[in-house]
Design an enzyme around this catalytic site. Structure first.
Site, PDB file in Angstrom:
ATOM      1  N   LYS A   1     -51.674  31.809 -20.802  1.00  0.00           N
ATOM      2  CA  LYS A   1     -51.938  30.501 -20.173  1.00  0.00           C
ATOM      3  C   LYS A   1     -52.004  29.410 -21.232  1.00  0.00           C
ATOM      4  CE  LYS A   1     -51.158  30.915 -16.836  1.00  0.00           C
ATOM      5  NZ  LYS A   1     -50.863  32.108 -16.115  1.00  0.00           N
TER       6      LYS A   1
ATOM      7  N   ASN B   1     -26.931  27.724  -9.285  1.00  0.00           N
ATOM      8  CA  ASN B   1     -28.138  28.295  -9.876  1.00  0.00           C
ATOM      9  C   ASN B   1     -27.847  29.759 -10.157  1.00  0.00           C
ATOM     10  OD1 ASN B   1     -30.763  29.239 -10.411  1.00  0.00           O
ATOM     11  ND2 ASN B   1     -31.133  29.593  -8.230  1.00  0.00           N
ATOM     12  N   GLY B   2     -27.897  30.148 -11.412  1.00  0.00           N
ATOM     13  CA  GLY B   2     -27.621  31.549 -11.744  1.00  0.00           C
ATOM     14  C   GLY B   2     -26.896  31.611 -13.064  1.00  0.00           C
TER      15      GLY B   2
ATOM     16  N   HIS C   1     -57.289  46.654 -37.079  1.00  0.00           N
ATOM     17  CA  HIS C   1     -56.092  47.352 -37.567  1.00  0.00           C
ATOM     18  C   HIS C   1     -55.008  46.379 -38.011  1.00  0.00           C
ATOM     19  CE1 HIS C   1     -57.801  51.164 -36.428  1.00  0.00           C
ATOM     20  NE2 HIS C   1     -58.084  50.669 -35.231  1.00  0.00           N
TER      21      HIS C   1
ATOM     22  N   LYS D   1     -40.679  27.655 -12.998  1.00  0.00           N
ATOM     23  CA  LYS D   1     -41.547  28.483 -12.163  1.00  0.00           C
ATOM     24  C   LYS D   1     -40.865  29.784 -11.735  1.00  0.00           C
ATOM     25  CE  LYS D   1     -45.343  28.964  -9.655  1.00  0.00           C
ATOM     26  NZ  LYS D   1     -46.537  29.285 -10.454  1.00  0.00           N
TER      27      LYS D   1
ATOM     28  N   TRP E   1     -32.655  24.081 -15.433  1.00  0.00           N
ATOM     29  CA  TRP E   1     -33.344  24.751 -16.540  1.00  0.00           C
ATOM     30  C   TRP E   1     -32.226  25.360 -17.366  1.00  0.00           C
ATOM     31  CZ3 TRP E   1     -33.657  29.751 -18.484  1.00  0.00           C
ATOM     32  CH2 TRP E   1     -34.686  29.987 -19.406  1.00  0.00           C
TER      33      TRP E   1
ATOM     34  N   ARG F   1     -38.635  24.397 -10.557  1.00  0.00           N
ATOM     35  CA  ARG F   1     -37.674  25.438 -10.927  1.00  0.00           C
ATOM     36  C   ARG F   1     -36.917  25.106 -12.213  1.00  0.00           C
ATOM     37  NH1 ARG F   1     -36.547  28.815  -6.524  1.00  0.00           N
ATOM     38  NH2 ARG F   1     -34.597  29.435  -7.479  1.00  0.00           N
TER      39      ARG F   1
ATOM     40  N   CYS G   1     -33.460  26.691 -12.138  1.00  0.00           N
ATOM     41  CA  CYS G   1     -32.652  25.654 -11.517  1.00  0.00           C
ATOM     42  C   CYS G   1     -32.907  25.663 -10.015  1.00  0.00           C
ATOM     43  CB  CYS G   1     -31.159  25.817 -11.740  1.00  0.00           C
ATOM     44  SG  CYS G   1     -30.689  25.914 -13.456  1.00  0.00           S
TER      45      CYS G   1
ATOM     46  N   GLU H   1     -53.737  37.453 -20.530  1.00  0.00           N
ATOM     47  CA  GLU H   1     -53.450  36.364 -19.598  1.00  0.00           C
ATOM     48  C   GLU H   1     -54.013  35.041 -20.141  1.00  0.00           C
ATOM     49  OE1 GLU H   1     -51.546  35.831 -17.310  1.00  0.00           O
ATOM     50  OE2 GLU H   1     -52.346  34.230 -16.078  1.00  0.00           O
TER      51      GLU H   1
ATOM     52  N   GLU I   1     -48.492  28.659 -22.834  1.00  0.00           N
ATOM     53  CA  GLU I   1     -47.439  28.009 -22.056  1.00  0.00           C
ATOM     54  C   GLU I   1     -47.728  26.558 -21.718  1.00  0.00           C
ATOM     55  OE1 GLU I   1     -46.307  30.061 -18.471  1.00  0.00           O
ATOM     56  OE2 GLU I   1     -48.352  30.435 -17.872  1.00  0.00           O
TER      57      GLU I   1
HETATM   58  O1  M6R Z   1     -42.501  34.829 -10.019  1.00  0.00           O
HETATM   59  P1  M6R Z   1     -42.995  35.868 -10.962  1.00  0.00           P
HETATM   60  O2  M6R Z   1     -44.386  36.284 -10.710  1.00  0.00           O
HETATM   61  O3  M6R Z   1     -42.095  37.080 -10.986  1.00  0.00           O
HETATM   62  O4  M6R Z   1     -42.916  35.231 -12.400  1.00  0.00           O
HETATM   63  C1  M6R Z   1     -43.074  36.013 -13.552  1.00  0.00           C
HETATM   64  C2  M6R Z   1     -43.289  35.147 -14.775  1.00  0.00           C
HETATM   65  O5  M6R Z   1     -42.152  34.375 -15.027  1.00  0.00           O
HETATM   66  C3  M6R Z   1     -44.488  34.230 -14.612  1.00  0.00           C
HETATM   67  O6  M6R Z   1     -45.652  34.952 -14.344  1.00  0.00           O
HETATM   68  C4  M6R Z   1     -44.704  33.375 -15.877  1.00  0.00           C
HETATM   69  O7  M6R Z   1     -45.142  34.180 -16.910  1.00  0.00           O
HETATM   70  C5  M6R Z   1     -45.691  32.252 -15.522  1.00  0.00           C
HETATM   71  N1  M6R Z   1     -45.230  31.011 -16.048  1.00  0.00           N
HETATM   72  C6  M6R Z   1     -47.068  32.533 -15.974  1.00  0.00           C
HETATM   73  O8  M6R Z   1     -47.948  31.486 -15.813  1.00  0.00           O
END
Ligand code: M6R
Length: 637
Positions: A516, A107-108, A535, A632, A81, A27, A2, A512, A519
């Site tokens: 990617k 926000n929180g 395994h 984000k 969010w 956000r 948020c 990673e 998401e």
């Molecule tokens: O701001 P941060 O690096 O702490 O964020 C951590 C994760 O939320 C962040 O890396 C998330 O996995 C991303 N969407 C990856 O692309």
């Protein structure tokens, strides 16, 4: 999670609030809303509250504002969010009290909201949403009544006092802003463990969760410290600490262009940010690999002393960077290192050992899980009493003005410039580079002290020389794979599952690559250490499941190629991320990466991962920069 904004001044608030929300949409973007207070014109007279909310992206709210308007020089806004309650209009902020004259954005998470809600309901309050936030306007309104607001001329001090007296009732982390129609010229904001800063304009103030919302408004900022509350009027700011004492602090200046988010001519922020990586690397090389020295980091000598073990706390992509970092810190610098999911560490920390360096990695510097884990570690180490167990905290972040930065005494700023795409790309590269710098710096010192490390002096210098060539290599890779992955993307039109394989230092890159893809394209993907396939996961393979295999020359090259053969024998489509040559002819498709020292290879192998995911998602016509259900900055635990 948020984003909130709040404005008070002499101009119409709504356009600036909407622009601020546009910059904060990364956000959260499942609903949005604004509330403005329109003054009546005569001094001291109550005003009118206008509240507009809309489900979905900000464009929906903007359309409502264009149709209905929201006049007033003071207002608050929110982009959401969802945590409590579905992403529907009734759960969108701002939330109002029963009279509809007091509005709050938050926000929180208010952890004790259920108890508070029941208490208020027992007093006859009707709730209109499922959110935790809605308790706040009702609590502030109740306190205003108790303070005798009805029947007396309302003033800003009364609003401030009511908010200050409600805050201790709230458990959890929050940043919030409150407006009240009875006092059209006042705004109250507060924060506890969630970010909030005030931008100082000319005769006006803009508060926001993050600096991009201030772009074009001001560079002068006053970040709120934990527990602080501020009363803003067009005349100035009154700042108070959690104990209610008045605080004076000098504002600071935002430097550079770190708060400007501009897509330039790229179709998506993510693609632009992938293309910015050669520049990220060039800046890092210029700053940290000066001629005549191995590596230069902004850490004093005392920092390196007494470190016997390292623990790294992070989430998501940052955790993958930490895993590469751990490999380097162990294999290059010879220091035992463990990586933890920050969200797990807090509830199952390992037994305390002396000489521990704790590293928190978070590009945003605001990830609640990471901050909470760091705070917990600091507290239990301080509680130990023996100086050998004292906390030594290092933060690695892209946001030097973030909550993380205010929490840790040592900081590595990756300096990648603002990243808007929800999928982290250039900040991942920046985090990797920070770990290369750290491992080299430790290795150099430990070598000089006669401790066992992974390379001799000559070996370390060779690595540094190769790192200096990184920006050019990246440039070529990004250009080349942008084209190749555009062509490859159509092969994935009907794909539902993808397996990513890597070993050794490239295992985190396989993870990673899978993250990617998941998401932004919503394709199910798994990253495995290649040797682990046999395994169990190999049972998943058939002609419909492509396998992306990272095979870089080095210790595990032959092993990875054998694992790829095993997948091919199960009819899997094989995509290789590897140097071109006879050894890699087994791949159905090759995304070629130049041969480099195996230790440096993750810096290159991640590029095809990012571009492949990007082009698959773009080819599917998905919202790459704002994928569903994500945000984000994850500022809730
Ligand atoms: O701001 P941060 O690096 O702490 O964020 C951590 C994760 O939320 C962040 O890396 C998330 O996995 C991303 N969407 C990856 O692309």
């Amino acid at each position: 999670m948020c984003g909130i904004v709040a404005l008070i001044g002499s101009r119409e608030a709504a356009p600036q609030l909407l622009e601020g929300l546009r910059q904060l949409e990364y956000r959260g973007y499942d609903s949005a809303g604004i509330a403005t207070v329109e003054a009546d014109g005569s001094p001291g007279a109550p005003g009118r509250l206008h509240c507009l909310r809309a489900e979905g992206k900000l464009v929906n709210l903007t359309a409502r504002w264009e149709a209905e308007g929201a006049p007033g020089h003071c207002g608050i806004g929110h982009t959401r969010w969802a945590t409590h309650g579905k992403p529907e209009e009734r759960n969108a902020h701002p939330h109002l009290d029963g009279s509809g004259r007091l509005a709050v954005v938050q926000n929180g998470i208010i952890e004790n909201h259920r108890t508070l809600r029941e208490e208020l309901q027992a007093e006859g309050v009707t709730f209109l949403s499922d959110t935790d936030t809605e308790v706040i306007p009702h609590l502030v309104a109740r306190r205003l009544r108790e303070l005798g607001a009805e029947g007396h001329a309302a003033d800003a001090a009364l609003l401030l006092r009511a908010v200050q007296e409600v805050l201790p009732l709230l458990h959890g982390a929050y940043a919030l802003a409150v407006v009240w129609a009875d006092v059209p010229g006042a705004l109250v904001v507060a924060r506890r463990q969630a970010p909030l800063l005030i931008g100082l304009g000319e005769g006006e103030f803009l508060c926001a969760s993050d600096t991009p919302a201030l772009a074009g408004f001001t560079r002068t900022i006053l970040p709120l410290e934990d527990g602080e509350v501020a009363l803003l009027t067009p005349l100035g700011i009154e700042l108070y600490n959690a104990a209610g004492a008045r605080v004076q602090r000098t504002p600071s200046l935002l430097s550079g262009t770190e708060h400007v988010a501009d897509k330039r001519s790229f179709r998506h922020f993510m693609l632009k940010e992938i293309h910015e990586q050669p520049e990220t690397a060039a800046l890092w090389v210029a700053r940290h690999l000066p001629e005549g020295a191995l590596v230069a980091l902004p850490l004093d000598e005392a920092f390196y002393e007494g470190v016997e073990e390292i623990e790294i706390l992070a989430c998501g992509t940052s955790r993958h960077a930490a895993q590469v970092g751990a490999y380097l810190l162990e294999q290059l610098a010879g220091i035992p290192t463990n990586v933890f999911y920050a969200s797990e560490f807090r509830y199952a920390p390992p037994p305390l050992v002396p000489g521990m360096l704790t590293i928190g990695v978070t590009q945003s510097g605001e990830t609640a899980d990471t901050l909470a884990a760091l705070a917990m570690e600091q507290e239990r180490r301080l509680g130990h009493g023996d100086p050998a167990y004292a906390p030594k905290l290092l933060g690695i972040t892209n946001r030097p003005e973030s909550s993380l930065s205010r929490m840790v005494p040592h900081l590595l700023d990756i300096g990648a410039g603002i990243e808007v795409g929800v999928a982290a790309t250039k900040t991942f590269l920046g985090q990797l580079l920070a770990f290369y710098g750290l491992a080299l710096a430790f290795a150099e010192r430990r070598l000089a002290a006669g401790a066992p490390v992974g390379r001799d002096r000559q070996g370390l210098e060779t690595l540094v020389a190769e790192l200096r060539a990184l920006p050019q290599q990246l440039q070529q890779l990004v250009d080349d794979h942008d084209r190749r992955c555009t062509e490859l993307a159509h092969l994935f039109a009907d794909t539902q599952d993808v397996i990513f394989l890597g070993r050794g230092i490239n295992y985190p890159i396989a993870m990673e690559g899978a993250l990617k893809l998941k998401e932004i394209s919503y394709i199910h993907a798994e990253g495995y250490p290649a040797g682990e396939m046999k395994h169990g996961p190999i049972a998943l393979l058939d002609a419909r499941v492509p396998v992306v295999s990272i095979a870089m020359p080095g210790m595990v090259f032959d092993k990875v190629l054998s694992n790829a053969q095993e997948a091919k024998a199960r009819d899997a489509q094989l995509i290789g991320v590897a140097p071109a040559g006879p050894d890699t002819a087994l791949f159905d498709t090759l995304l070629p990466v130049p041969e480099v020292d195996e230790l440096l290879s993750p810096l290159l192998t991640v590029i095809p991962m990012q571009l492949l995911s990007y082009h698959i998602a773009a080819h599917r016509g998905l919202d790459v920069d704002q994928p569903r259900n994500l945000a984000k900055s994850v500022t809730v635990e």
